[in-house]
Design a protein around this motif. Structure first.
Motif, PDB file in Angstrom:
ATOM      1  N   ALA A   1     -11.101  -4.764  -8.546  1.00  0.00           N
ATOM      2  CA  ALA A   1     -10.210  -3.651  -8.879  1.00  0.00           C
ATOM      3  C   ALA A   1     -10.795  -2.317  -8.438  1.00  0.00           C
ATOM      4  N   TYR A   2     -12.077  -2.128  -8.704  1.00  0.00           N
ATOM      5  CA  TYR A   2     -12.745  -0.880  -8.327  1.00  0.00           C
ATOM      6  C   TYR A   2     -12.766  -0.708  -6.808  1.00  0.00           C
ATOM      7  N   ALA A   3     -13.091  -1.787  -6.101  1.00  0.00           N
ATOM      8  CA  ALA A   3     -13.146  -1.733  -4.639  1.00  0.00           C
ATOM      9  C   ALA A   3     -11.767  -1.509  -4.041  1.00  0.00           C
ATOM     10  N   THR A   4     -10.759  -2.150  -4.614  1.00  0.00           N
ATOM     11  CA  THR A   4      -9.405  -2.014  -4.088  1.00  0.00           C
ATOM     12  C   THR A   4      -8.913  -0.577  -4.157  1.00  0.00           C
ATOM     13  N   ARG A   5      -9.208   0.098  -5.248  1.00  0.00           N
ATOM     14  CA  ARG A   5      -8.781   1.497  -5.369  1.00  0.00           C
ATOM     15  C   ARG A   5      -9.443   2.365  -4.293  1.00  0.00           C
ATOM     16  N   ALA A   6     -10.712   2.098  -3.993  1.00  0.00           N
ATOM     17  CA  ALA A   6     -11.393   2.854  -2.935  1.00  0.00           C
ATOM     18  C   ALA A   6     -10.766   2.570  -1.573  1.00  0.00           C
ATOM     19  N   LEU A   7     -10.444   1.310  -1.301  1.00  0.00           N
ATOM     20  CA  LEU A   7      -9.817   0.956  -0.023  1.00  0.00           C
ATOM     21  C   LEU A   7      -8.443   1.608   0.115  1.00  0.00           C
ATOM     22  N   GLU A   8      -7.689   1.656  -0.980  1.00  0.00           N
ATOM     23  CA  GLU A   8      -6.370   2.301  -0.945  1.00  0.00           C
ATOM     24  C   GLU A   8      -6.501   3.796  -0.663  1.00  0.00           C
ATOM     25  N   ARG A   9      -7.451   4.453  -1.319  1.00  0.00           N
ATOM     26  CA  ARG A   9      -7.648   5.892  -1.073  1.00  0.00           C
ATOM     27  C   ARG A   9      -8.028   6.122   0.385  1.00  0.00           C
ATOM     28  N   PHE A  10      -8.906   5.288   0.908  1.00  0.00           N
ATOM     29  CA  PHE A  10      -9.341   5.439   2.298  1.00  0.00           C
ATOM     30  C   PHE A  10      -8.153   5.289   3.259  1.00  0.00           C
ATOM     31  N   CYS A  11      -7.311   4.282   3.036  1.00  0.00           N
ATOM     32  CA  CYS A  11      -6.173   4.052   3.924  1.00  0.00           C
ATOM     33  C   CYS A  11      -5.170   5.196   3.871  1.00  0.00           C
ATOM     34  N   ARG A  12      -4.906   5.719   2.677  1.00  0.00           N
ATOM     35  CA  ARG A  12      -3.986   6.854   2.576  1.00  0.00           C
ATOM     36  C   ARG A  12      -4.547   8.075   3.308  1.00  0.00           C
TER      37      ARG A  12
ATOM     38  N   LEU B   1       0.850  -1.189   0.000  1.00  0.00           N
ATOM     39  CA  LEU B   1       0.000   0.000   0.000  1.00  0.00           C
ATOM     40  C   LEU B   1       0.886   1.239   0.000  1.00  0.00           C
ATOM     41  N   THR B   2       0.898   1.963  -1.098  1.00  0.00           N
ATOM     42  CA  THR B   2       1.744   3.154  -1.206  1.00  0.00           C
ATOM     43  C   THR B   2       1.163   4.268  -0.340  1.00  0.00           C
ATOM     44  N   VAL B   3       1.925   4.644   0.691  1.00  0.00           N
ATOM     45  CA  VAL B   3       1.465   5.706   1.590  1.00  0.00           C
ATOM     46  C   VAL B   3       2.092   7.051   1.243  1.00  0.00           C
ATOM     47  N   ARG B   4       3.214   7.004   0.547  1.00  0.00           N
ATOM     48  CA  ARG B   4       3.865   8.211   0.017  1.00  0.00           C
ATOM     49  C   ARG B   4       4.831   7.742  -1.065  1.00  0.00           C
ATOM     50  N   PRO B   5       5.266   8.628  -1.941  1.00  0.00           N
ATOM     51  CA  PRO B   5       6.126   8.214  -3.048  1.00  0.00           C
ATOM     52  C   PRO B   5       7.341   7.421  -2.579  1.00  0.00           C
ATOM     53  N   GLY B   6       7.502   6.237  -3.140  1.00  0.00           N
ATOM     54  CA  GLY B   6       8.658   5.409  -2.824  1.00  0.00           C
ATOM     55  C   GLY B   6       8.562   4.644  -1.527  1.00  0.00           C
ATOM     56  N   ASP B   7       7.398   4.667  -0.864  1.00  0.00           N
ATOM     57  CA  ASP B   7       7.256   4.012   0.435  1.00  0.00           C
ATOM     58  C   ASP B   7       5.945   3.234   0.462  1.00  0.00           C
ATOM     59  N   ALA B   8       6.022   1.900   0.520  1.00  0.00           N
ATOM     60  CA  ALA B   8       4.835   1.054   0.486  1.00  0.00           C
ATOM     61  C   ALA B   8       4.710   0.266   1.785  1.00  0.00           C
ATOM     62  N   LEU B   9       3.540   0.315   2.365  1.00  0.00           N
ATOM     63  CA  LEU B   9       3.232  -0.386   3.608  1.00  0.00           C
ATOM     64  C   LEU B   9       2.835  -1.824   3.277  1.00  0.00           C
ATOM     65  N   PRO B  10       3.360  -2.832   3.988  1.00  0.00           N
ATOM     66  CA  PRO B  10       3.070  -4.229   3.653  1.00  0.00           C
ATOM     67  C   PRO B  10       1.701  -4.691   4.170  1.00  0.00           C
ATOM     68  N   ALA B  11       0.664  -4.402   3.413  1.00  0.00           N
ATOM     69  CA  ALA B  11      -0.685  -4.849   3.760  1.00  0.00           C
ATOM     70  C   ALA B  11      -0.985  -6.162   3.051  1.00  0.00           C
ATOM     71  N   ARG B  12      -2.136  -6.745   3.370  1.00  0.00           N
ATOM     72  CA  ARG B  12      -2.576  -7.973   2.713  1.00  0.00           C
ATOM     73  C   ARG B  12      -4.021  -7.794   2.236  1.00  0.00           C
ATOM     74  N   PHE B  13      -4.389  -8.593   1.220  1.00  0.00           N
ATOM     75  CA  PHE B  13      -5.703  -8.442   0.599  1.00  0.00           C
ATOM     76  C   PHE B  13      -6.314  -9.816   0.300  1.00  0.00           C
ATOM     77  N   PHE B  14      -7.646  -9.908   0.462  1.00  0.00           N
ATOM     78  CA  PHE B  14      -8.365 -11.093   0.003  1.00  0.00           C
ATOM     79  C   PHE B  14      -9.823 -10.719  -0.262  1.00  0.00           C
ATOM     80  N   THR B  15     -10.511 -11.587  -0.977  1.00  0.00           N
ATOM     81  CA  THR B  15     -11.945 -11.433  -1.229  1.00  0.00           C
ATOM     82  C   THR B  15     -12.686 -12.500  -0.433  1.00  0.00           C
ATOM     83  N   ALA B  16     -13.713 -12.069   0.301  1.00  0.00           N
ATOM     84  CA  ALA B  16     -14.531 -12.978   1.104  1.00  0.00           C
ATOM     85  C   ALA B  16     -15.950 -13.011   0.524  1.00  0.00           C
ATOM     86  N   THR B  17     -16.450 -14.208   0.283  1.00  0.00           N
ATOM     87  CA  THR B  17     -17.761 -14.355  -0.345  1.00  0.00           C
ATOM     88  C   THR B  17     -18.656 -15.243   0.519  1.00  0.00           C
ATOM     89  N   SER B  18     -19.880 -14.790   0.724  1.00  0.00           N
ATOM     90  CA  SER B  18     -20.883 -15.596   1.415  1.00  0.00           C
ATOM     91  C   SER B  18     -22.093 -15.737   0.500  1.00  0.00           C
TER      92      SER B  18
END
Length: 233
Positions: free
Chosen positions: A202-213, A132-149
């Protein structure tokens, strides 16, 4: 029949050596046991670390988003927990769960979402590392998955902090605790998970990234240290 009790003789040299070694081992274990607890978030402080307004999103207690129910294990592991939903115009609604434990060690350590989601009836894709890029050249080691019910598809992004580091697996997490223990410290631990209900990954991931930043920007330097450690503050 004699009723005299047997007389106890003097301990042999071998007995003294074994006893002395056991006492020394016990003393060394006691001396090296971690005692210095590193708790970066004071009691009741987690709610203040996570802002109520994050970028264009704001906390909405009556959003209608179904938040995950608290589980019994979490109550044992964590001193503080918050579950919030955030909404914004022209953005996906975001669910945020943050859990903090002031003492990490043995069985009492941050448990990763890959455990609690299946226990709630979700099917998971493979969890993958998601820098997760938090600033130029610096990425935070997050993890991602999709959960379906049977009722929804949830895209999930999270990270864990143990002391000052962000482990990305159970093995790294245990090693981080051990390294702190070896220098006499008991680290704290934090899980921060954000998710949104949407089938387009892809669409959801971009929203989650914006929220985290926006979250890390609005939390301020002290808040960032508590959420992600000094390396990303």
């Amino acid at each position: 029949m004699s009723t005299d009790l047997p007389k106890l003789g003097r301990p042999s040299r071998r007995d003294l050596l074994i006893g002395g070694a056991m006492a020394a081992t016990a003393g060394l274990s006691w001396a090296r046991a971690p005692r210095h607890r590193i708790a970066s978030i004071a009691p009741g402080g987690l709610e203040k670390v996570v802002p109520l307004k994050i970028g264009p999103w704001h906390y909405e207690p009556a959003s209608g988003i179904v938040l995950p129910p608290p589980d019994a294990l979490a109550k044992l592991l964590y001193d503080q927990q918050i579950s919030r939903s955030y909404v914004a115009d022209n953005e996906l609604p975001i669910m945020l769960v943050a859990a903090y434990g002031s003492s990490q060690g043995g069985a009492l350590q941050v448990h990763r979402p890959e455990i609690c989601y299946p226990a709630s009836g979700f099917r998971l894709t493979d969890t993958r590392l998601h820098p997760l890029t938090v600033r130029p050249g610096d990425a935070l080691p997050a993890r991602f998955f999709t959960a379906t019910s049977d009722t929804r598809t949830e895209q999930v992004l999270y990270w864990t902090r143990i002391g000052d580091v962000l482990p990305t697996s159970w093995t790294q997490q245990r090693l981080a605790i051990m390294r702190n223990n070896l220098v006499g410290e008991i680290p704290d631990g934090l899980l921060l998970r954000v998710s949104t209900i949407h089938t387009d990954e892809a669409y959801a991931t971009r929203a989650l990234e914006r929220f985290c930043r926006d979250l890390l920007a609005d939390a301020g330097r002290d808040g960032r240290r508590k959420l992600v450690g000094p390396a990303y503050a």
